[in-house]
Enzyme design. Structure first.
Site, PDB file in Angstrom:
ATOM      1  N   GLU A 187       8.738   2.136  -1.895  1.00 59.16           N
ATOM      2  CA  GLU A 187       6.830   1.694  -1.947  1.00 59.16           C
ATOM      3  C   GLU A 187       6.389   2.233  -1.136  1.00 59.16           C
ATOM      4  OE1 GLU A 187       2.855  -1.500  -0.565  1.00 59.16           O
ATOM      5  OE2 GLU A 187       5.018  -1.370   0.512  1.00 59.16           O
ATOM      6  N   HIS A 244       1.174  -7.987  -6.114  1.00 57.77           N
ATOM      7  CA  HIS A 244       0.830  -8.919  -5.379  1.00 57.77           C
ATOM      8  C   HIS A 244       0.068  -8.320  -4.367  1.00 57.77           C
ATOM      9  CE1 HIS A 244       3.588  -6.881  -3.103  1.00 57.77           C
ATOM     10  NE2 HIS A 244       3.705  -7.286  -2.329  1.00 57.77           N
ATOM     11  N   ASP A 245       0.198  -7.167  -3.919  1.00 59.06           N
ATOM     12  CA  ASP A 245      -0.998  -7.269  -3.519  1.00 59.06           C
ATOM     13  C   ASP A 245      -2.253  -6.782  -3.616  1.00 59.06           C
ATOM     14  OD1 ASP A 245       1.040  -7.487  -1.025  1.00 59.06           O
ATOM     15  OD2 ASP A 245       0.769  -5.279  -1.821  1.00 59.06           O
ATOM     16  N   ASP A 268       9.527  -2.327   1.155  1.00 59.31           N
ATOM     17  CA  ASP A 268       8.398  -2.778   1.565  1.00 59.31           C
ATOM     18  C   ASP A 268       7.851  -1.464   2.692  1.00 59.31           C
ATOM     19  OD1 ASP A 268       6.658  -5.060   1.566  1.00 59.31           O
ATOM     20  OD2 ASP A 268       7.236  -4.823   3.971  1.00 59.31           O
ATOM     21  N   ASP A 313      13.340  -7.702  -2.967  1.00 55.53           N
ATOM     22  CA  ASP A 313      12.963  -7.077  -1.654  1.00 55.53           C
ATOM     23  C   ASP A 313      13.408  -6.776   0.072  1.00 55.53           C
ATOM     24  OD1 ASP A 313       9.618  -6.354  -0.363  1.00 55.53           O
ATOM     25  OD2 ASP A 313       9.266  -7.492  -2.082  1.00 55.53           O
TER      26      ASP A 313
END
Ligand code: TEU
Length: 536
Positions: free
Chosen positions: A238, A313-314, A196, A100
């Site tokens: 993302e 995960h969000d 990210d 990440d």
């Protein structure tokens, strides 16, 4: 057509959220050694890459998305030696590790920011974004995006928590420092980067431009050339604000930016128009089909590349908001898997999805750990909302739904830890767990395993064209075309029976969560039935 094949086009990626995957030392927090110990399981599933949510040094204000040292590992997750061991063991199993990359912001405890806030004249001051006066930009985690720094007398920008100051990408030294760090990880043998909120790095705060700023793609091209450009890596951005046109700017091969994007248009269909994500609305199935199909047809092979996902995960667990976690949990989880994994793009599976893990029944704010939910709670309480109304939002869409510990078996704490888990294990672990799934040949796990195997064996699945079929609203049916062959995918996307009619003739069975229909002219579908066949 000759296709330039890339490994990441036929890969299936599994996202690991380290804090919640497997604890190896009993402190209640998952760690790198825990992940290494579960590689055999992931190999059995068949995935070929892992997206590892951040394991870098961090004060954990946002569970590691606030990084204080990009070239060290958080002690709670282990050591650099553990990380190197994970890379080596994964490689031996044919699994690449995608790191990440969180470079829109650092932690306020990163050495750069510690320096920067010393004084206006500090050489690192310009690594961040400072103004004498704040404007009306808001943080994704509630409140103003500007925080006053008392000692140095200015405000700094933080689009997320105030412990996540935004980096100033206008500064060439910042960009070079990021590229050097990326090369450090490339030299360690990582398989790529998940980037990210990468669409925010071109921000122009004074013009209130955050996403898709004017220099965004210049920066990404520069990054590509300075780091992974000549390497065979998977890079996925993302990009909440991407349209198919924007996705092509990121991912068209000749532009030399990224491999692919995560776009969220389908996720947004559950949010009330012009409202933040906290007001969930019923899914419009017609729009759902249109949006997913648009992303299939508007990125032809060679023009760009998309990813495929339901969970991360969000996000709340997709089967909890779109499927049926009551009587049709298994059937709806398989239906979602079949629907997505036979589309074009690189599939991402979020830990626990492959066993049908569900949202958690959060009743009280004391059960919640996520900064986004905690800040929302405080903000809305101050605005006069009733606590139960706020909890209803957090229960439905809060990020902790995805972060409850992985359910491995029926032992205490679901085999996640021998200690007290940092976030409670879902009470349903006695029925929903890996051991039970592996023991049952009809489980969701084996549907995922079969889908992953199919992708490895079938080029039509990776490269074929896509065509949405006209059907009744609750049926989602499409055709994939490849080199003169056609494949039909039919999913009853509802709790009610439905009838699928067509003039196709079945040729070869591919996958199903029901018995295969002999006659495609009229198929009686039970709720959440799904099947795929090659057709004449
Ligand atoms: O998330 C970006 C983001 O905008 C949302 O997904 C966010 O989780 C929130 O729900 C907005 O309402 C990325 C990471 O995936 C997330 O975990 C981090 O908290 C965030 O960036 C900051 O690094």
């Amino acid at each position: 057509m000759t296709i330039e094949r890339k490994w990441w086009q036929s890969a299936v990626v599994y996202q690991v959220y380290p804090r919640s995957f497997q604890d190896s030392d009993g402190d209640g927090i998952g760690d790198i050694k825990g992940i290494t110990s579960r590689l055999g399981y992931l190999k059995t599933l068949g995935i070929t890459a892992i997206w590892l949510s951040p394991v870098y040094a961090s004060p954990m204000d946002d569970n590691g998305y606030d990084i204080s040292d990009y070239e060290n590992i958080a002690a709670v997750f282990g050591s650099m030696a553990d990380m190197e061991e994970l890379l080596a063991q994964a490689k031996a199993q044919g699994i690449r590790i995608i790191m990440d990359l969180v470079v829109n912001h650092t932690s306020d405890e990163h050495a750069w920011f510690v320096e920067a806030r010393q004084s206006k004249a500090n050489p690192f001051r310009d690594y961040y974004i400072w103004r004498d006066q704040p404007n009306d930009l808001t943080s994704a985690f509630s409140g103003s995006a500007w925080e006053f720094d008392e000692p140095s007398g200015q405000y700094y920008l933080h689009l997320f928590s105030k412990k996540q100051p935004d980096l100033n990408w206008e500064n060439a030294q910042v960009r070079q420092a990021v590229y050097d760090m990326m090369n450090f990880w490339i030299d360690k043998g990582v398989g790529g980067f998940r980037m990210d909120v990468i669409d925010l790095i071109g921000k122009v705060p004074d013009a209130r431009i955050t996403g898709n700023g004017p220099k965004l793609h210049d920066y990404l091209h520069e990054m590509n050339q300075a780091t992974f450009g000549e390497r065979d890596l998977l890079t996925v951005g993302e990009t909440w604000g991407a349209t198919p046109e924007i996705a092509k700017q990121y991912s068209a091969p000749e532009r030399q930016e990224l491999s692919m994007v995560f776009q969220f248009e389908h996720v947004g269909l559950s949010h009330a128009p012009d409202a933040p994500k906290w007001d969930l609305i019923a899914l419009d199935k017609g729009k759902f089909k249109t949006v997913l199909s648009k992303w299939q047809t508007e990125l032809p092979v060679g023009a760009g590349w998309n990813s495929l996902f339901w969970n991360n995960h969000d996000l709340p667990r997709a089967i909890s908001i779109w499927g049926n976690t009551g009587s049709y949990r298994v059937q709806s989880a398989k239906a979602f898997a079949i629907l997505l994994h036979l589309m074009r793009g690189t599939p991402f599976i979020y830990q626990g999805e492959e066993i049908g893990m569900t949202n958690y029944d959060f009743e009280d704010i004391s059960q919640v750990a996520d900064i986004e939910s905690l800040n929302l709670y405080a903000e809305r309480l101050a605005q006069g909302y009733q606590p139960e109304a706020i909890m209803a939002s957090i229960r439905a869409v809060g990020r902790d739904n995805a972060r409850t510990p992985m359910q491995w078996d029926m032992t205490e704490q679901a085999g996640f830890t021998t200690g007290q888990p940092w976030l409670a294990v879902n009470e349903n672990y006695q029925t929903i767990n890996v051991a039970a799934a592996l023991a049952d040949k009809t489980s969701i796990f084996y549907t995922y395993q079969r889908l992953i195997a199919l992708r490895k064996q079938n080029d039509w699945l990776v490269y074929g064209d896509y065509q949405l079929l006209e059907t009744s609203e609750s049926i989602f049916a499409y055709l994939r075309h490849f080199e003169g062959q056609r494949y039909l995918v039919v999913v009853n996307f509802s709790d009610d029976p439905a009838i699928f009619k067509s003039d196709f003739v079945a040729e070869k069975e591919m996958i199903a969560n029901r018995s295969f229909p002999d006659d495609l002219s009229q198929v009686d579908l039970a709720p959440w039935d799904a099947f795929a066949v090659a057709v004449k």
